[in-house]
Motif scaffolding. Sequence first.
Motif, mmCIF file in Angstrom:
data_model
loop_
_atom_site.group_PDB
_atom_site.id
_atom_site.type_symbol
_atom_site.label_atom_id
_atom_site.label_comp_id
_atom_site.label_asym_id
_atom_site.label_seq_id
_atom_site.Cartn_x
_atom_site.Cartn_y
_atom_site.Cartn_z
ATOM 1 N N SER A 104 12.199 54.613 -37.685
ATOM 2 C CA SER A 104 13.223 55.280 -36.878
ATOM 3 C C SER A 104 13.665 54.338 -35.773
ATOM 4 C CB SER A 104 12.676 56.576 -36.283
ATOM 5 O OG SER A 104 11.583 56.295 -35.452
ATOM 6 N N LYS A 105 14.911 54.464 -35.369
ATOM 7 C CA LYS A 105 15.449 53.644 -34.295
ATOM 8 C C LYS A 105 14.999 54.218 -32.969
ATOM 9 C CE LYS A 105 19.561 52.283 -36.794
ATOM 10 N NZ LYS A 105 21.024 52.313 -36.830
ATOM 11 N N PRO A 106 14.789 53.357 -31.947
ATOM 12 C CA PRO A 106 14.438 53.879 -30.642
ATOM 13 C C PRO A 106 15.574 54.717 -30.076
ATOM 14 C CG PRO A 106 14.505 51.458 -30.625
ATOM 15 C CD PRO A 106 14.847 51.925 -32.000
ATOM 16 N N THR A 107 15.215 55.781 -29.421
ATOM 17 C CA THR A 107 16.211 56.675 -28.846
ATOM 18 C C THR A 107 16.828 56.048 -27.611
ATOM 19 O OG1 THR A 107 14.880 58.521 -29.600
ATOM 20 C CG2 THR A 107 16.559 59.004 -27.974
ATOM 21 N N GLN A 108 18.156 56.076 -27.521
ATOM 22 C CA GLN A 108 18.852 55.567 -26.351
ATOM 23 C C GLN A 108 18.614 56.506 -25.177
ATOM 24 O OE1 GLN A 108 20.557 52.742 -26.004
ATOM 25 N NE2 GLN A 108 20.151 52.140 -28.111
ATOM 26 N N GLY A 109 18.560 55.948 -23.971
ATOM 27 C CA GLY A 109 18.444 56.763 -22.779
ATOM 28 C C GLY A 109 17.025 57.187 -22.451
ATOM 29 N N LEU A 110 16.029 56.558 -23.043
ATOM 30 C CA LEU A 110 14.652 56.894 -22.724
ATOM 31 C C LEU A 110 14.327 56.478 -21.299
ATOM 32 C CD1 LEU A 110 12.746 55.777 -25.931
ATOM 33 C CD2 LEU A 110 13.288 58.080 -25.221
ATOM 34 N N THR A 111 13.457 57.238 -20.649
ATOM 35 C CA THR A 111 13.008 56.902 -19.308
ATOM 36 C C THR A 111 11.503 56.724 -19.324
ATOM 37 O OG1 THR A 111 14.802 58.155 -18.298
ATOM 38 C CG2 THR A 111 12.905 57.671 -16.909
ATOM 39 N N THR A 112 11.037 55.633 -18.738
ATOM 40 C CA THR A 112 9.618 55.355 -18.612
ATOM 41 C C THR A 112 9.237 55.542 -17.150
ATOM 42 O OG1 THR A 112 9.733 53.746 -20.387
ATOM 43 C CG2 THR A 112 7.822 53.618 -18.937
ATOM 44 N N LEU A 113 8.165 56.279 -16.902
ATOM 45 C CA LEU A 113 7.686 56.526 -15.547
ATOM 46 C C LEU A 113 6.327 55.878 -15.373
ATOM 47 C CD1 LEU A 113 7.648 58.006 -12.769
ATOM 48 C CD2 LEU A 113 6.622 59.940 -13.964
ATOM 49 N N ILE A 114 6.203 55.061 -14.333
ATOM 50 C CA ILE A 114 4.912 54.537 -13.907
ATOM 51 C C ILE A 114 4.556 55.347 -12.669
ATOM 52 C CG2 ILE A 114 3.600 52.498 -13.216
ATOM 53 C CD1 ILE A 114 4.877 52.311 -16.046
ATOM 54 N N ALA A 115 3.644 56.283 -12.851
ATOM 55 C CA ALA A 115 3.333 57.289 -11.823
ATOM 56 C C ALA A 115 2.515 56.695 -10.678
ATOM 57 C CB ALA A 115 2.571 58.446 -12.458
ATOM 58 N N PRO A 116 2.499 57.380 -9.526
ATOM 59 C CA PRO A 116 1.668 56.935 -8.408
ATOM 60 C C PRO A 116 0.199 56.875 -8.851
ATOM 61 C CG PRO A 116 3.086 58.754 -7.728
ATOM 62 C CD PRO A 116 3.228 58.609 -9.205
ATOM 63 N N GLY A 117 -0.498 55.854 -8.382
ATOM 64 C CA GLY A 117 -1.895 55.688 -8.758
ATOM 65 C C GLY A 117 -2.086 54.900 -10.040
ATOM 66 N N THR A 118 -1.005 54.585 -10.740
ATOM 67 C CA THR A 118 -1.084 53.807 -11.975
ATOM 68 C C THR A 118 -0.852 52.336 -11.644
ATOM 69 O OG1 THR A 118 -0.200 55.641 -13.259
ATOM 70 C CG2 THR A 118 -0.081 53.463 -14.265
ATOM 71 N N ALA A 119 -1.713 51.466 -12.184
ATOM 72 C CA ALA A 119 -1.563 50.026 -12.001
ATOM 73 C C ALA A 119 -1.546 49.369 -13.369
ATOM 74 C CB ALA A 119 -2.703 49.469 -11.154
ATOM 75 N N ILE A 120 -0.568 48.498 -13.589
ATOM 76 C CA ILE A 120 -0.440 47.777 -14.851
ATOM 77 C C ILE A 120 -0.496 46.294 -14.529
ATOM 78 C CG2 ILE A 120 1.095 47.229 -16.771
ATOM 79 C CD1 ILE A 120 2.207 50.059 -16.546
ATOM 80 N N ARG A 121 -1.349 45.577 -15.266
ATOM 81 C CA ARG A 121 -1.437 44.122 -15.125
ATOM 82 C C ARG A 121 -0.986 43.504 -16.434
ATOM 83 N NH1 ARG A 121 -5.879 46.018 -12.395
ATOM 84 N NH2 ARG A 121 -5.860 45.533 -10.180
ATOM 85 N N GLY A 122 0.096 42.734 -16.381
ATOM 86 C CA GLY A 122 0.651 42.108 -17.571
ATOM 87 C C GLY A 122 2.157 42.269 -17.596
ATOM 88 N N ASP A 123 2.792 41.505 -18.453
ATOM 89 C CA ASP A 123 4.249 41.554 -18.569
ATOM 90 C C ASP A 123 4.677 42.837 -19.273
ATOM 91 O OD1 ASP A 123 4.170 39.092 -17.395
ATOM 92 O OD2 ASP A 123 4.564 37.978 -19.233
ATOM 93 N N VAL A 124 5.806 43.395 -18.830
ATOM 94 C CA VAL A 124 6.316 44.646 -19.379
ATOM 95 C C VAL A 124 7.755 44.434 -19.834
ATOM 96 C CG1 VAL A 124 6.857 47.061 -18.891
ATOM 97 C CG2 VAL A 124 4.842 46.022 -17.844
ATOM 98 N N ASN A 125 8.026 44.729 -21.109
ATOM 99 C CA ASN A 125 9.387 44.739 -21.644
ATOM 100 C C ASN A 125 9.778 46.198 -21.834
ATOM 101 O OD1 ASN A 125 9.477 41.918 -21.844
ATOM 102 N ND2 ASN A 125 8.522 41.973 -23.849
ATOM 103 N N PHE A 126 10.980 46.560 -21.400
ATOM 104 C CA PHE A 126 11.406 47.952 -21.511
ATOM 105 C C PHE A 126 12.881 48.029 -21.876
ATOM 106 C CE2 PHE A 126 12.416 46.796 -17.212
ATOM 107 C CZ PHE A 126 13.591 47.468 -16.926
ATOM 108 N N SER A 127 13.263 49.178 -22.393
ATOM 109 C CA SER A 127 14.675 49.467 -22.633
ATOM 110 C C SER A 127 14.942 50.838 -22.025
ATOM 111 C CB SER A 127 14.995 49.453 -24.130
ATOM 112 O OG SER A 127 14.211 50.398 -24.798
ATOM 113 N N GLY A 128 16.188 51.169 -21.845
ATOM 114 C CA GLY A 128 16.512 52.436 -21.195
ATOM 115 C C GLY A 128 16.284 52.314 -19.697
#
Length: 143
Positions: free
Chosen positions: A15-39
């Motif tokens: 399936s194709k990725p849905t256009q208009g997706l939103t990604t939330l990185i919530a308070p208290g969340t920590a990510i270490r590393g490169d992030v690629n995103f769309s939308g």
Amino acid sequence: MFSSKKNNGSSGGSSKPTQGLTTLIAPGTAIRGDVNFSGAMYIQGRIEGTLSAEGDNASLTLSDEGCVIGEIHAPRVVLNGQVKGDVHASERLELAEAARIEGNIYYKVLEMAAGAQINGKMVHQSEPPKRLPAPATAAAEPA
């Protein structure tokens, strides 16, 4: 074993990725590393790494509680938190009053509220010049 199959009338396949997706990185969340995103990406937590948008319609919003340590590459960027790294906004960069940037910013259009701080260079990126077709040389050669 871990998948559930439903008959929804589709014939399977990828399936194709849905256009208009939103990604939330919530308070208290920590990510270490490169992030690629769309939308759209909305950051209230912390990211340590390079953020790269895929596509011309992507946007990134950093809330006043959010923090990014690394470079940001996106067409549209709205910052109201802390960034330690360069920001590359190919279309529009908006700096809200609580924005704190330690790095250079590269922008096409900039909106900056009173109170926003930048410790680095501000570099305007204009559109690349359009190339004109090469002139015809056959008629211009001497006989």
